[in-house]
Design a protein around this motif. Structure first.
Motif, PDB file in Angstrom:
ATOM      1  N   ASP A 167      -9.572   0.814  -4.340  1.00 44.54           N
ATOM      2  CA  ASP A 167      -8.255   0.553  -4.900  1.00 44.54           C
ATOM      3  C   ASP A 167      -7.340   1.639  -4.338  1.00 44.54           C
ATOM      4  OD1 ASP A 167      -9.032  -1.626  -6.529  1.00 44.54           O
ATOM      5  OD2 ASP A 167      -9.738  -0.259  -8.080  1.00 44.54           O
ATOM      6  N   GLN A 190       3.183  -2.569   0.207  1.00 47.12           N
ATOM      7  CA  GLN A 190       2.026  -3.119  -0.506  1.00 47.12           C
ATOM      8  C   GLN A 190       1.397  -4.267   0.270  1.00 47.12           C
ATOM      9  OE1 GLN A 190       2.710  -4.301  -4.578  1.00 47.12           O
ATOM     10  NE2 GLN A 190       0.773  -5.385  -4.694  1.00 47.12           N
ATOM     11  N   ARG A 191       2.205  -5.209   0.714  1.00 48.04           N
ATOM     12  CA  ARG A 191       1.668  -6.360   1.453  1.00 48.04           C
ATOM     13  C   ARG A 191       1.006  -5.933   2.758  1.00 48.04           C
ATOM     14  NH1 ARG A 191       6.250  -8.241  -0.842  1.00 48.04           N
ATOM     15  NH2 ARG A 191       7.563  -7.959   0.999  1.00 48.04           N
ATOM     16  N   GLU A 214      -2.398  -4.308   1.850  1.00 49.12           N
ATOM     17  CA  GLU A 214      -3.363  -5.304   1.376  1.00 49.12           C
ATOM     18  C   GLU A 214      -4.096  -5.971   2.539  1.00 49.12           C
ATOM     19  OE1 GLU A 214      -1.294  -6.697  -2.836  1.00 49.12           O
ATOM     20  OE2 GLU A 214      -0.757  -7.749  -0.988  1.00 49.12           O
ATOM     21  N   GLU A 215      -3.515  -5.944   3.725  1.00 51.41           N
ATOM     22  CA  GLU A 215      -4.140  -6.538   4.910  1.00 51.41           C
ATOM     23  C   GLU A 215      -5.204  -5.642   5.548  1.00 51.41           C
ATOM     24  OE1 GLU A 215      -3.558  -9.686   6.039  1.00 51.41           O
ATOM     25  OE2 GLU A 215      -2.354  -9.896   4.224  1.00 51.41           O
ATOM     26  N   ARG A 227      -9.251  -3.228  -1.832  1.00 47.35           N
ATOM     27  CA  ARG A 227      -9.437  -4.141  -2.956  1.00 47.35           C
ATOM     28  C   ARG A 227      -8.120  -4.455  -3.656  1.00 47.35           C
ATOM     29  NH1 ARG A 227     -13.290  -3.332  -8.203  1.00 47.35           N
ATOM     30  NH2 ARG A 227     -11.496  -2.192  -8.979  1.00 47.35           N
ATOM     31  N   SER A 228      -7.318  -3.424  -3.935  1.00 49.57           N
ATOM     32  CA  SER A 228      -6.018  -3.623  -4.573  1.00 49.57           C
ATOM     33  C   SER A 228      -5.081  -2.503  -4.140  1.00 49.57           C
ATOM     34  CB  SER A 228      -6.144  -3.653  -6.099  1.00 49.57           C
ATOM     35  OG  SER A 228      -6.478  -2.371  -6.589  1.00 49.57           O
ATOM     36  N   VAL A 229      -3.776  -2.759  -4.285  1.00 50.73           N
ATOM     37  CA  VAL A 229      -2.770  -1.776  -3.867  1.00 50.73           C
ATOM     38  C   VAL A 229      -1.669  -1.695  -4.920  1.00 50.73           C
ATOM     39  CG1 VAL A 229      -1.106  -1.114  -2.078  1.00 50.73           C
ATOM     40  CG2 VAL A 229      -3.168  -2.378  -1.447  1.00 50.73           C
TER      41      VAL A 229
END
Length: 93
Positions: free
Chosen positions: A50, A73-74, A77-78, A83-85
């Motif tokens: 995370d 964030q996007r 996430e790539e 797992r999460s941002v």
């Protein structure tokens, strides 16, 4: 038969991947990415991948103030293995 969780990525390798993804996000007023511009203050990666990021903007009146954290964030996430941002906009280093 049991499902075994995928191995977690190496933290240093994941940090490098995250920075690489952040470098794809550019400040629209200055042709420099937000990482090299010094707008990323903190990147924290938990043991389960995370990610928490503290960032700022070039100025409080930045025309994309509401959009820039989501862009970061996007992008992060790539990164493989993330797992999460969560991206927080901060004004104090």
């Amino acid at each position: 038969m049991t499902d075994t969780p995928a191995p977690l990525p190496d933290k240093e390798q994941l940090q490098a991947e995250i920075i690489g993804m952040i470098r794809t996000v550019y400040d629209p007023e200055i042709p420099v990415n937000v990482y090299d511009l010094g707008l990323i203050y903190r990147i924290e990666i938990s043991p389960v991948a995370d990610v928490e990021i503290d960032m700022t903007l070039t100025s409080p009146g930045c025309p994309v103030a509401g959009e820039m954290p989501g862009m970061v964030q996007r992008a992060v996430e790539e990164a493989p293995g993330v797992r999460s941002v969560v991206v927080r906009l901060v004004w104090d280093p």
